[in-house]
Design a protein around this motif. Sequence first.
Motif, PDB file in Angstrom:
ATOM      1  N   ALA A  57      47.597  43.286  34.295  1.00 36.74           N
ATOM      2  CA  ALA A  57      48.196  44.411  35.024  1.00 36.74           C
ATOM      3  C   ALA A  57      47.122  45.417  35.432  1.00 36.74           C
ATOM      4  N   ARG A  58      46.172  45.622  34.534  1.00 35.01           N
ATOM      5  CA  ARG A  58      45.123  46.596  34.795  1.00 35.01           C
ATOM      6  C   ARG A  58      44.220  46.136  35.945  1.00 35.01           C
TER       7      ARG A  58
ATOM      8  N   PHE B 127      42.530  46.139  41.572  1.00 36.45           N
ATOM      9  CA  PHE B 127      42.370  45.348  42.792  1.00 36.45           C
ATOM     10  C   PHE B 127      43.188  45.952  43.938  1.00 36.45           C
ATOM     11  N   GLU B 128      44.415  46.381  43.630  1.00 33.05           N
ATOM     12  CA  GLU B 128      45.283  46.976  44.663  1.00 33.05           C
ATOM     13  C   GLU B 128      44.688  48.280  45.196  1.00 33.05           C
TER      14      GLU B 128
END
Lengths: 140, 203
Positions: free
Chosen positions: B157-158, B163-164
């Motif tokens: 998730a991190r 990345f997003e």
Amino acid sequence: MKYLKHYWLVVTIFLIVVLFVLFRSFSRHDFRYDAARWAGPSVTGTNIITEEQISALRGEILLISLGNQAAAIDQLHDKTMKVNPESILEKGTLSVIRKNKGPVILFSDDSSVTARVWMVLSEMGMQNLYILHDEENRVY
Amino acid sequence: MNIRKKISVLLLLLSLILALLPLSANRSFVERPDRLLSDVLDEDVSFTVDQVAEFIVREDPSVQLIDLRPPEDFRKQAVPGAVNVPYPEFIKSDPDIWLGNSNIRNIFYSTGDLEPDYALVYARGLGYDNSYVMEGGIAEWERTIMQTRFTGDRITARENALFETRRRAGEMYTELNSLPDSLKSKFLESRKFSAKKLDGGCE
């Protein structure tokens, strides 16, 4: 003398202010007046020097390593000091820098540290102070 | 020479000494050297490009990016939200124009590391503790944000959030820098500081 008696308070205050200003201006332990002037070489880039240009410098050259690169450079120059960047303002170190009769060249494996230390020393009134960089324009 | 003349001569001499002192004393460092040095060598004065990307994506109003490169470089490539203050101009003029708002964190960047680091020490020395640098400058931005790629099968998730953020910041950067020259110049011009406008007051 009678005028001095009349104006002793004004003259005393004036003298104290003058002495304070002179002390503040020429104190060697503090920053000098006119910050823009002392930052000047960083604007023109005249504070950057390459290893090839070192030999053209006149006077006693003092190399100061602010990191772990001393080994590579001190083969070329006798007078190399290794200093922790945080300790550059210690009395002994400052005294060596000030007493050196010639250019002082800073280098480090972290260009940010070199630039920051250069600006601090320069604003303290140190001239003939350079940052070493290599031919690929990478600052030591 | 009578005493009045002697005092006058003394005062004139002292005035002369004062007159010879630099006039730009208002732009002298106010910090103590040792304190300033430990301040600027602290890690807290630097932001990574990822942190800056996050500020940009969130459109954080408490952050102002200051691009110290020459105007022609800034016109070619600019980080979204940045204003252009070429380094020579920054040193020459009153920094209060750019750094005066203490509620805003000013982050310097340039092509590499030198100029932002000079500017950091200069600004903090003058008492602007709201000054920071973006580590690595535009070169690091290009390397980390623009060239980010996801190549694995699984992502935490991190990592996904990071990345997003990079992807979104990269998109914003590309959008801005692919605008036609005329539109881009107008956009960047609108972001340029104007000392005259900042003087304030209603017309």
